[in-house]
Motif scaffolding. Structure first.
Motif, mmCIF file in Angstrom:
data_model
loop_
_atom_site.group_PDB
_atom_site.id
_atom_site.type_symbol
_atom_site.label_atom_id
_atom_site.label_comp_id
_atom_site.label_asym_id
_atom_site.label_seq_id
_atom_site.Cartn_x
_atom_site.Cartn_y
_atom_site.Cartn_z
ATOM 1 N N UNK A 32 0.904 -1.265 -0.014
ATOM 2 C CA UNK A 32 0.033 0.187 -0.151
ATOM 3 C C UNK A 32 0.771 1.374 -0.020
ATOM 4 N N UNK A 33 2.144 1.296 0.500
ATOM 5 C CA UNK A 33 3.057 2.518 0.618
ATOM 6 C C UNK A 33 3.962 2.514 -0.555
ATOM 7 N N UNK A 34 3.727 1.809 -1.736
ATOM 8 C CA UNK A 34 4.492 1.755 -2.779
ATOM 9 C C UNK A 34 5.949 1.399 -2.385
ATOM 10 N N UNK A 35 6.861 2.234 -2.857
ATOM 11 C CA UNK A 35 8.315 1.842 -2.419
ATOM 12 C C UNK A 35 8.763 2.171 -1.051
ATOM 13 N N UNK A 36 7.856 2.665 -0.330
ATOM 14 C CA UNK A 36 8.385 2.963 1.346
ATOM 15 C C UNK A 36 8.637 1.573 1.830
ATOM 16 N N UNK A 37 9.934 1.774 2.567
ATOM 17 C CA UNK A 37 10.353 0.544 3.151
ATOM 18 C C UNK A 37 10.538 -0.741 2.500
ATOM 19 N N UNK A 38 10.717 -0.636 0.960
ATOM 20 C CA UNK A 38 10.755 -1.711 0.085
ATOM 21 C C UNK A 38 11.842 -2.846 0.474
ATOM 22 N N UNK A 39 12.883 -2.458 0.972
ATOM 23 C CA UNK A 39 14.063 -3.245 1.430
ATOM 24 C C UNK A 39 13.837 -4.136 2.783
ATOM 25 N N UNK A 40 12.889 -3.321 3.612
ATOM 26 C CA UNK A 40 12.528 -3.918 4.879
ATOM 27 C C UNK A 40 11.496 -5.065 4.366
ATOM 28 N N UNK A 41 10.447 -4.628 3.743
ATOM 29 C CA UNK A 41 9.359 -5.623 3.407
ATOM 30 C C UNK A 41 9.752 -6.907 2.340
ATOM 31 N N UNK A 182 19.287 3.582 -4.054
ATOM 32 C CA UNK A 182 18.143 3.599 -4.775
ATOM 33 C C UNK A 182 17.163 2.432 -4.241
ATOM 34 N N UNK A 183 15.822 2.834 -4.441
ATOM 35 C CA UNK A 183 14.988 1.727 -4.081
ATOM 36 C C UNK A 183 14.133 1.120 -5.518
ATOM 37 N N UNK A 184 13.002 0.642 -5.035
ATOM 38 C CA UNK A 184 12.183 -0.036 -6.148
ATOM 39 C C UNK A 184 10.888 -0.116 -5.427
ATOM 40 N N UNK A 185 9.884 -0.486 -6.284
ATOM 41 C CA UNK A 185 8.643 -0.797 -5.975
ATOM 42 C C UNK A 185 8.313 -2.067 -5.995
ATOM 43 N N UNK A 186 8.112 -2.846 -4.700
ATOM 44 C CA UNK A 186 7.712 -4.397 -4.524
ATOM 45 C C UNK A 186 6.269 -4.737 -5.392
ATOM 46 N N UNK A 187 5.525 -3.651 -5.596
ATOM 47 C CA UNK A 187 4.448 -4.020 -6.221
ATOM 48 C C UNK A 187 4.576 -4.617 -7.712
ATOM 49 N N UNK A 188 5.995 -4.229 -8.111
ATOM 50 C CA UNK A 188 6.381 -4.710 -9.426
ATOM 51 C C UNK A 188 6.500 -6.033 -9.465
ATOM 52 N N UNK A 189 6.773 -6.730 -8.314
ATOM 53 C CA UNK A 189 6.951 -8.322 -8.253
ATOM 54 C C UNK A 189 5.831 -9.124 -8.324
#
Length: 521
Positions: A32-41, A182-189
């Motif tokens: 729901x938060x897009x790329x926020x905390x992507x590396x944690x989630x 840099x980060x990424x959007x886990x929704x892409x997965x």
């Protein structure tokens, strides 16, 4: 999958014309938060053959092809908790494969998995990520500076490919923010990354967005390491012995140091490896332990590094032993996968690396100069941002080294507690009260004293900093600037606050971004 509304309506209204097509809803993961905390989630993707063979799920949670499975972060580490139990629907079909009727008597409802509640504060995480990104882009705008040794040449450009920020609660070891850029959007997965997108996310030319710099990036800690060198000097009785002044003795730093073990040499033109300088060969008056931290005198720690190695009364690895007690060179035990352990060089492990791989590590000996460079966190010393934050948190809380928790608790779908993660104490560091008092004073001076290396970051907008309410919220801190051959310096900053009763510890590391006092702070 994921069809447009128009197409969904078209087929939904014409089942008689397309008997082989039906419209069905399916549950999909949504970040729901897009790329926020992507590396944690972390992220999820289709289970592969290796995972099917190696995973040992609990009964009822077995995998089938095309099931989704956690691949990184909390999604991987807590896959067994998050995964539910599949349900079952039975239908009868005719010889043409048409559904005749459903069998509600054989229906088995699916069971949702448990919920994982993080320790992350979403507001702090958002702030850390946005400020990290802003600072990285700002660092890239810096013009390369002239080489002081050769004004006709420019120093390496500030490429600033990435960085990390870690915020901990030192009293419990909870992770409040863990940012990597840099980060990424886990929704892409969802449904699996495309080949092209996967290649982009793992391409060094794109600065490796999937690389979690906070727990996987290994950096020279620079002058932030002086805390551990000072600890070794105090607790091993180095102060006041030989060439090292007493901790409270005022001493003038001449800006450069010639190793005593080099003998009687010309200090202006010594043999190679004999002379070590402060940054810019800056001189400082009236330096003691407190002021050595405030102004970050390298020479003060060069003397300690040499004395520890040449004096038979001191353990040769006293500095490394002190750093290891604070957790450097060791995995922190955070509840995330793929953590790196950094590196603390010693005579023994340098020789071992050489014996294991002499081509990659041709050097095997250890000299006084190696100890001198190690004393200021340079040379082969490596630490992850999380390791450094946890080490400063250990000092901040009085000596208890916790394993950082990124998950607070696991609860069932109704909110009932399944498992709680309280503070996980790993070990305790003995910190003499007199030493602690002096070090805290020196670290407070870093932000509050006009000669402190982070003073202008905390006291002036004119120098790219801010006006911080230090009277209400004193900050104990240490800047670091890690030299990287052929590249711009890496910028490092470690802090805890309020200084006397810390509730927060923070570390910022920005690659190839310049001085720690100017960027990370």
């Amino acid at each position: 999958v994921d069809v447009s509304e128009d197409l969904l309506v078209y087929f939904g209204e014409r089942p008689h014309r397309y008997p082989g097509v039906r419209v069905a809803d399916a549950s999909v993961r949504s970040f729901l938060y897009g790329d926020l905390a992507a590396h944690v989630l972390g992220w999820v993707g289709p289970v592969n053959d290796t995972e099917l063979q190696s995973r040992r799920p609990r009964e009822g949670k077995e995998y089938q092809l095309r099931d989704e499975i956690g691949k990184a972060g909390v999604e991987l580490m807590f896959e067994d908790d998050l995964r539910g139990v599949s349900g079952r629907k039975v239908v009868e079909v005719d010889r043409l494969g048409e559904i005749v009727r459903e069998r509600p008597d054989l229906f088995v409802a699916p069971l949702p998995g448990d919920d994982v509640v993080l320790s992350i504060d979403v507001d702090v995480q958002y702030l850390a990520e946005r400020e990290l990104e802003r600072s990285i882009h700002r660092a890239r705008t810096q013009e390369p500076e002239q080489d002081p040794k050769d004004p006709s040449r420019l120093l390496p450009a500030y490429d600033a490919p990435g960085g990390a920020v870690v915020v901990l609660d030192p009293g419990a070891g909870s992770v409040l923010a863990l940012a990597s850029y840099p980060s990424y959007d886990p929704n892409e997965s969802i449904g699996g990354f495309s080949f092209d997108r996967w290649s982009e996310l793992n391409d060094p030319a794109n600065d490796l967005p999937m690389f979690n710099r906070a727990i996987q990036g290994e950096y020279a800690p620079g002058s932030t390491f002086k805390l551990f060198t000072a600890h070794a000097a105090w607790h091993e009785g180095v102060f006041g012995v030989g060439a090292v002044p007493r901790a409270d003795e005022l001493w003038d730093d001449p800006g450069a140091y010639v190793l005593r073990s080099c003998g009687d040499v010309d200090p202006t033109d010594p043999p190679p490896g004999c002379r070590y300088r402060n940054a810019g060969e800056k001189q400082y008056d009236d330096v003691d332990l407190v002021r050595s931290l405030t102004v970050s005198s390298d020479v003060y720690y060069y003397r300690i590094g040499e004395s520890i190695y040449v004096n038979p009364g001191h353990p040769d690895t006293a500095i490394q032993d002190a750093a290891a007690a604070y957790g450097l060179g060791l995995e922190t035990g955070i509840t995330l996968p793929f953590e790196q352990d950094g590196y603390l060089p010693t005579p023994a492990n340098r020789r071992q690396r050489h014996e294991d791989n002499p081509v990659a590590f041709p050097e095997w000996g250890w000299s006084t100069g190696d100890n001198v460079i190690t004393a200021i966190g340079q040379g082969e010393v490596l630490a992850t941002p999380l390791q450094l934050a946890n080490a400063f948190a250990t000092f901040a809380n009085g000596g208890i080294r916790f394993a950082p928790n990124v998950v607070d608790r696991v609860v069932d779908p109704d909110g009932g507690l399944v498992r709680a993660f309280g503070p996980r104490a790993l070990s305790e560091v003995s910190i003499d009260p007199g030493f602690r008092r002096r070090v805290v004073n020196g670290l407070v001076g870093v932000t509050a004293d006009e000669e402190g290396t982070a003073y202008w970051a905390f006291n002036s907008e004119a120098t790219g900093g801010t006006y911080f309410p230090l009277d209400e919220y004193p900050v104990a801190a240490k800047t670091g600037t890690a030299e990287v051959r052929g590249k711009a310096d890496t910028s490092v900053f470690a802090a805890f606050a309020p200084a006397e009763a810390p509730t927060l510890t923070a570390v910022a590391i920005l690659e190839e971004a310049g001085f720690g006092s100017r960027v990370a702070a």
